[in-house]
Design an enzyme around this catalytic site. Structure first.
Site, PDB file in Angstrom:
ATOM      1  N   ARG A 166       0.098  -1.038  -9.048  1.00 13.27           N
ATOM      2  CA  ARG A 166       0.125  -1.352  -8.598  1.00 13.27           C
ATOM      3  C   ARG A 166      -1.489  -2.025  -9.028  1.00 13.27           C
ATOM      4  O   ARG A 166      -1.831  -2.907  -8.314  1.00 13.27           O
ATOM      5  CB  ARG A 166       0.409  -0.806  -7.360  1.00 13.27           C
ATOM      6  CG  ARG A 166      -0.433  -1.683  -6.385  1.00 13.27           C
ATOM      7  CD  ARG A 166       0.305  -0.802  -5.069  1.00 13.27           C
ATOM      8  NE  ARG A 166       1.279  -0.619  -4.371  1.00 13.27           N
ATOM      9  CZ  ARG A 166       1.861   0.274  -3.981  1.00 13.27           C
ATOM     10  NH1 ARG A 166       1.219   1.642  -3.954  1.00 13.27           N
ATOM     11  NH2 ARG A 166       3.430   0.060  -3.365  1.00 13.27           N
ATOM     12  N   TYR A 167      -2.139  -1.067  -9.227  1.00 12.58           N
ATOM     13  CA  TYR A 167      -3.265  -0.817  -9.488  1.00 12.58           C
ATOM     14  C   TYR A 167      -3.732  -1.376 -11.140  1.00 12.58           C
ATOM     15  O   TYR A 167      -3.549  -1.310 -11.774  1.00 12.58           O
ATOM     16  CB  TYR A 167      -3.680   0.397  -8.689  1.00 12.58           C
ATOM     17  CG  TYR A 167      -3.980   0.911  -7.571  1.00 12.58           C
ATOM     18  CD1 TYR A 167      -4.372   0.383  -6.773  1.00 12.58           C
ATOM     19  CD2 TYR A 167      -2.317   2.047  -7.504  1.00 12.58           C
ATOM     20  CE1 TYR A 167      -4.760   0.289  -5.177  1.00 12.58           C
ATOM     21  CE2 TYR A 167      -2.601   2.152  -5.874  1.00 12.58           C
ATOM     22  CZ  TYR A 167      -3.453   1.509  -4.870  1.00 12.58           C
ATOM     23  OH  TYR A 167      -3.646   1.434  -4.195  1.00 12.58           O
ATOM     24  N   ARG A 199      -3.624   1.477 -13.822  1.00 16.18           N
ATOM     25  CA  ARG A 199      -2.941   2.747 -13.625  1.00 16.18           C
ATOM     26  C   ARG A 199      -1.577   2.823 -12.746  1.00 16.18           C
ATOM     27  O   ARG A 199      -1.986   1.667 -12.129  1.00 16.18           O
ATOM     28  CB  ARG A 199      -3.633   3.730 -12.524  1.00 16.18           C
ATOM     29  CG  ARG A 199      -4.186   3.519 -11.649  1.00 16.18           C
ATOM     30  CD  ARG A 199      -5.511   4.525 -10.816  1.00 16.18           C
ATOM     31  NE  ARG A 199      -5.517   4.164  -9.589  1.00 16.18           N
ATOM     32  CZ  ARG A 199      -6.741   3.252  -9.000  1.00 16.18           C
ATOM     33  NH1 ARG A 199      -7.350   2.443  -9.217  1.00 16.18           N
ATOM     34  NH2 ARG A 199      -6.611   3.073  -7.100  1.00 16.18           N
ATOM     35  N   CYS A 221      13.867  17.071  -6.225  1.00 13.10           N
ATOM     36  CA  CYS A 221      12.224  18.605  -6.240  1.00 13.10           C
ATOM     37  C   CYS A 221      12.297  19.872  -5.893  1.00 13.10           C
ATOM     38  O   CYS A 221      14.079  20.352  -5.989  1.00 13.10           O
ATOM     39  CB  CYS A 221      11.528  18.143  -4.831  1.00 13.10           C
ATOM     40  SG  CYS A 221      10.643  16.036  -4.324  1.00 13.10           S
ATOM     41  N   CYS A 257      10.836  17.419   1.694  1.00 18.36           N
ATOM     42  CA  CYS A 257      10.183  17.497   2.776  1.00 18.36           C
ATOM     43  C   CYS A 257      10.730  16.478   3.564  1.00 18.36           C
ATOM     44  O   CYS A 257      10.442  14.930   3.245  1.00 18.36           O
ATOM     45  CB  CYS A 257       8.714  16.554   2.577  1.00 18.36           C
ATOM     46  SG  CYS A 257       7.821  17.876   1.091  1.00 18.36           S
ATOM     47  N   CYS A 307       9.233  12.727   3.382  1.00 19.33           N
ATOM     48  CA  CYS A 307       8.889  12.029   2.273  1.00 19.33           C
ATOM     49  C   CYS A 307       9.481  10.858   1.865  1.00 19.33           C
ATOM     50  O   CYS A 307      10.422   9.841   2.551  1.00 19.33           O
ATOM     51  CB  CYS A 307      10.794  12.733   1.450  1.00 19.33           C
ATOM     52  SG  CYS A 307       9.953  11.817  -0.375  1.00 19.33           S
ATOM     53  N   ARG A 335       9.641   9.173  -0.411  1.00 22.45           N
ATOM     54  CA  ARG A 335      10.399   8.441  -1.110  1.00 22.45           C
ATOM     55  C   ARG A 335      11.924   8.536  -1.031  1.00 22.45           C
ATOM     56  O   ARG A 335      12.690   8.963  -2.017  1.00 22.45           O
ATOM     57  CB  ARG A 335      10.025   8.353  -2.892  1.00 22.45           C
ATOM     58  CG  ARG A 335       9.927   7.196  -3.762  1.00 22.45           C
ATOM     59  CD  ARG A 335       9.227   7.582  -4.792  1.00 22.45           C
ATOM     60  NE  ARG A 335       7.367   7.775  -4.763  1.00 22.45           N
ATOM     61  CZ  ARG A 335       7.026   8.272  -5.311  1.00 22.45           C
ATOM     62  NH1 ARG A 335       7.041   9.352  -5.525  1.00 22.45           N
ATOM     63  NH2 ARG A 335       5.093   7.200  -5.278  1.00 22.45           N
ATOM     64  N   ASP A 347       3.857   7.827   6.188  1.00 20.98           N
ATOM     65  CA  ASP A 347       3.914   6.303   5.520  1.00 20.98           C
ATOM     66  C   ASP A 347       5.699   5.721   6.127  1.00 20.98           C
ATOM     67  O   ASP A 347       6.148   7.168   7.140  1.00 20.98           O
ATOM     68  CB  ASP A 347       4.705   6.144   4.137  1.00 20.98           C
ATOM     69  CG  ASP A 347       3.854   6.188   3.236  1.00 20.98           C
ATOM     70  OD1 ASP A 347       2.320   5.865   3.761  1.00 20.98           O
ATOM     71  OD2 ASP A 347       3.635   6.742   2.144  1.00 20.98           O
ATOM     72  N   ASP A 405      -1.551   4.198   3.452  1.00 18.20           N
ATOM     73  CA  ASP A 405      -0.997   3.222   2.461  1.00 18.20           C
ATOM     74  C   ASP A 405      -0.267   2.695   2.947  1.00 18.20           C
ATOM     75  O   ASP A 405       0.959   2.031   3.660  1.00 18.20           O
ATOM     76  CB  ASP A 405      -0.223   4.046   1.769  1.00 18.20           C
ATOM     77  CG  ASP A 405      -0.184   3.723   0.146  1.00 18.20           C
ATOM     78  OD1 ASP A 405      -0.341   2.543  -0.461  1.00 18.20           O
ATOM     79  OD2 ASP A 405       1.066   4.806  -0.537  1.00 18.20           O
ATOM     80  N   LYS A 431      -3.367   1.569  -1.069  1.00 15.78           N
ATOM     81  CA  LYS A 431      -4.312   2.417  -0.252  1.00 15.78           C
ATOM     82  C   LYS A 431      -5.073   1.761   0.085  1.00 15.78           C
ATOM     83  O   LYS A 431      -5.952   1.404  -0.677  1.00 15.78           O
ATOM     84  CB  LYS A 431      -4.661   3.583  -1.064  1.00 15.78           C
ATOM     85  CG  LYS A 431      -3.385   4.113  -1.577  1.00 15.78           C
ATOM     86  CD  LYS A 431      -4.021   5.439  -2.054  1.00 15.78           C
ATOM     87  CE  LYS A 431      -2.672   6.478  -2.868  1.00 15.78           C
ATOM     88  NZ  LYS A 431      -1.982   5.565  -3.653  1.00 15.78           N
TER      89      LYS A 431
HETATM   90  C1  LIG Z   1      -1.797   6.077  -4.686  1.00 14.69           C
HETATM   91  C2  LIG Z   1      -0.933   6.066  -6.144  1.00 14.69           C
HETATM   92  C3  LIG Z   1      -1.784   5.465  -7.176  1.00 14.69           C
HETATM   93  C4  LIG Z   1      -3.127   6.818  -7.445  1.00 14.69           C
HETATM   94  O1  LIG Z   1      -4.299   6.446  -6.761  1.00 14.69           O
HETATM   95  P1  LIG Z   1      -5.824   7.205  -6.367  1.00 14.69           P
HETATM   96  O2  LIG Z   1      -6.460   6.160  -5.214  1.00 14.69           O
HETATM   97  O3  LIG Z   1      -6.452   6.344  -8.003  1.00 14.69           O
HETATM   98  O4  LIG Z   1      -5.454   8.448  -6.689  1.00 14.69           O
HETATM   99  C5  LIG Z   1      -1.312   4.964  -8.222  1.00 14.69           C
HETATM  100  N1  LIG Z   1      -0.288   4.368  -8.151  1.00 14.69           N
HETATM  101  C6  LIG Z   1      -0.008   4.201  -6.946  1.00 14.69           C
HETATM  102  C7  LIG Z   1       1.423   3.103  -7.258  1.00 14.69           C
HETATM  103  C8  LIG Z   1      -0.574   5.055  -6.494  1.00 14.69           C
HETATM  104  O5  LIG Z   1       0.773   4.731  -5.272  1.00 14.69           O
END
Ligand SMILES: *Cc1c(COP(=O)(O)O)cnc(C)c1O
Length: 388
Positions: A120-121, A124, A133, A137, A140, A142, A301, A338, A345
């Site tokens: 998404r980002y 990363r 798990c 939880c 959850c 997911r 969520d 989120d 986020k």
């Molecule tokens: C939360 C999340 C991250 C990590 O987010 P940070 O703000 O860098 O900790 C990366 N990818 C996805 C899809 C996420 O939901």
């Protein structure tokens, strides 16, 4: 309610499993084999309410029931509102689906280029490496894929995921999650971390795991050595309430820290569990004592059947206001929503900036006093006598 956050007061020991040999109790495989997974088992150990009993039957279609003996010991057997109990004992409210709730509340499915990778980002990825798990939880995010109760049929595609990461040089940060990545064997984790480390553009690796909380016995010296070998490896643990901070968790965190793993904590704001400034203050103080930096406090969520867990966001904002300035800055997590639909986020903050105008910023401090800071002041003329 939480007078002294002293280590001596933290829970530890075998509790209701006092008769089990210590070697078994301390073996994480024994803990997994002896999880509480059925209504019949729970009935013999807790005074269940009707809502809980019905919830356990429904769980088979939503998200499996599983509680490790270590975590079970933290439950108050007489109090259905026990903050530990509510996180892991199903209730029938999980079957009530409110408007706006969904099985994929933060829109992960839309950003999965290959099974198990959420990209998404820009720089990363989230890498889901298992659907299991140590315990589940009830809120959850997911639930759709974790424990496979909904027949989602998730098969972690380790090889495809690794190839995707290797083929995308913009990925500098890989976050292993699931499921809980620490359920993988030492050999599998060693191999996976080694493969990721070998990708030149991957600068560091992090794990999201609740295993230190549910199953501290898993954090063996051998596991710590694997992290040391492949570091920098960072880890986020997941605690929600001070009762979860045990001496066993502290020992697990110490082992990780001393292996060079920086630790953060992610909490979820949960109605009646931790939507209270005193509870959160106690939690974050205990975290700092274990060298764990509070990282995020998430609004719950909009997962299906989570209405009974969701607290108004104002409560989260009030908690942050009650922490900031009133306690150590390191103790204050970032409140996050989120966003539904895959927007990612968004940080939510109390309004400390009251206004920005005419070259000033009006600020409200932690005691609600007002201060002014000149912002964007023009460079003054040098004094004439200093001109050369
Ligand atoms: C939360 C999340 C991250 C990590 O987010 P940070 O703000 O860098 O900790 C990366 N990818 C996805 C899809 C996420 O939901």
């Amino acid at each position: 309610m939480y007078p002294a956050d002293r280590r001596d007061d933290w829970h530890s020991g075998q509790g209701r499993w006092a008769d089990v040999p210590a070697a078994d109790w301390n073996d994480w495989h024994w803990q997994l084999r002896n999880r509480i997974t059925t209504l019949a088992q729970l009935e013999t150990m807790l005074e269940l309410t009707k809502e809980e009993r019905e919830g356990c039957l429904f769980a088979a279609h939503k998200l499996a029931l599983a509680i490790t003996p270590h975590f079970f010991n933290l439950i108050d057997p007489k109090d259905p509102n026990c903050p530990v109990r509510r996180q892991v004992v199903p209730r029938i409210e999980e079957s009530y689906v409110a408007a706006g709730e969904s099985s994929d509340p933060v829109g992960e499915e839309g950003t999965m280029p290959v099974p198990g990778i959420v990209h998404r980002y820009p720089d990363r990825v989230l890498f889901l490496v298992t659907d299991r798990c140590a315990a589940y939880c009830r809120y959850c995010t997911r639930s759709r894929l974790v424990s496979n109760a909904q027949s989602y049929d998730f098969h972690p595609e380790m090889e495809q995921g690794l190839q995707y990461i290797a083929a995308h040089p913009e990925i500098r940060d890989v976050l292993l999650s699931g499921g809980d990545p620490l359920l993988l064997s030492d050999a599998k984790l060693d191999a996976l971390l080694g493969r990721l480390r070998a990708i030149p553009h991957v600068e560091f690796i992090r794990l999201g795991s609740r295993i230190p909380v549910f199953l501290p016995q898993r954090i063996t010296p051998e596991l710590a050595d694997i992290f040391r070998k492949h570091g920098p490896v960072w880890m986020s643990i997941h605690t929600n309430h001070p009762k979860e901070v045990t001496r066993e968790l502290a020992a697990a965190c110490e082992r990780l820290s001393l292996a060079g793993v920086p630790l953060g904590n992610q909490s979820v704001l949960l109605a009646g569990i931790n939507d209270d400034a005193e509870v959160m203050k106690s939690l974050v103080h205990r975290l700092l004592m274990m060298r764990v930096r509070p990282y995020y406090l998430y609004a719950c969520d909009l997962i299906e059947g989570s209405t009974h867990f969701r607290a108004p966001i104002q409560k989260g904002i009030d908690i942050i206001r009650a922490l900031r300035g009133h306690t150590t800055g390191y103790a204050v997590p970032q409140l996050i929503i989120d966003t539904p639909g895959g927007g990612g986020k968004v940080p939510i903050n109390p309004e400390y900036v009251q206004a920005v105008h005419d070259g000033i910023v009006e600020l409200r401090n932690f005691e609600d006093r007002m201060y002014v800071y000149p912002s964007g002041t023009q460079m003054p003329e040098p004094k004439p006598e200093l001109r050369s």
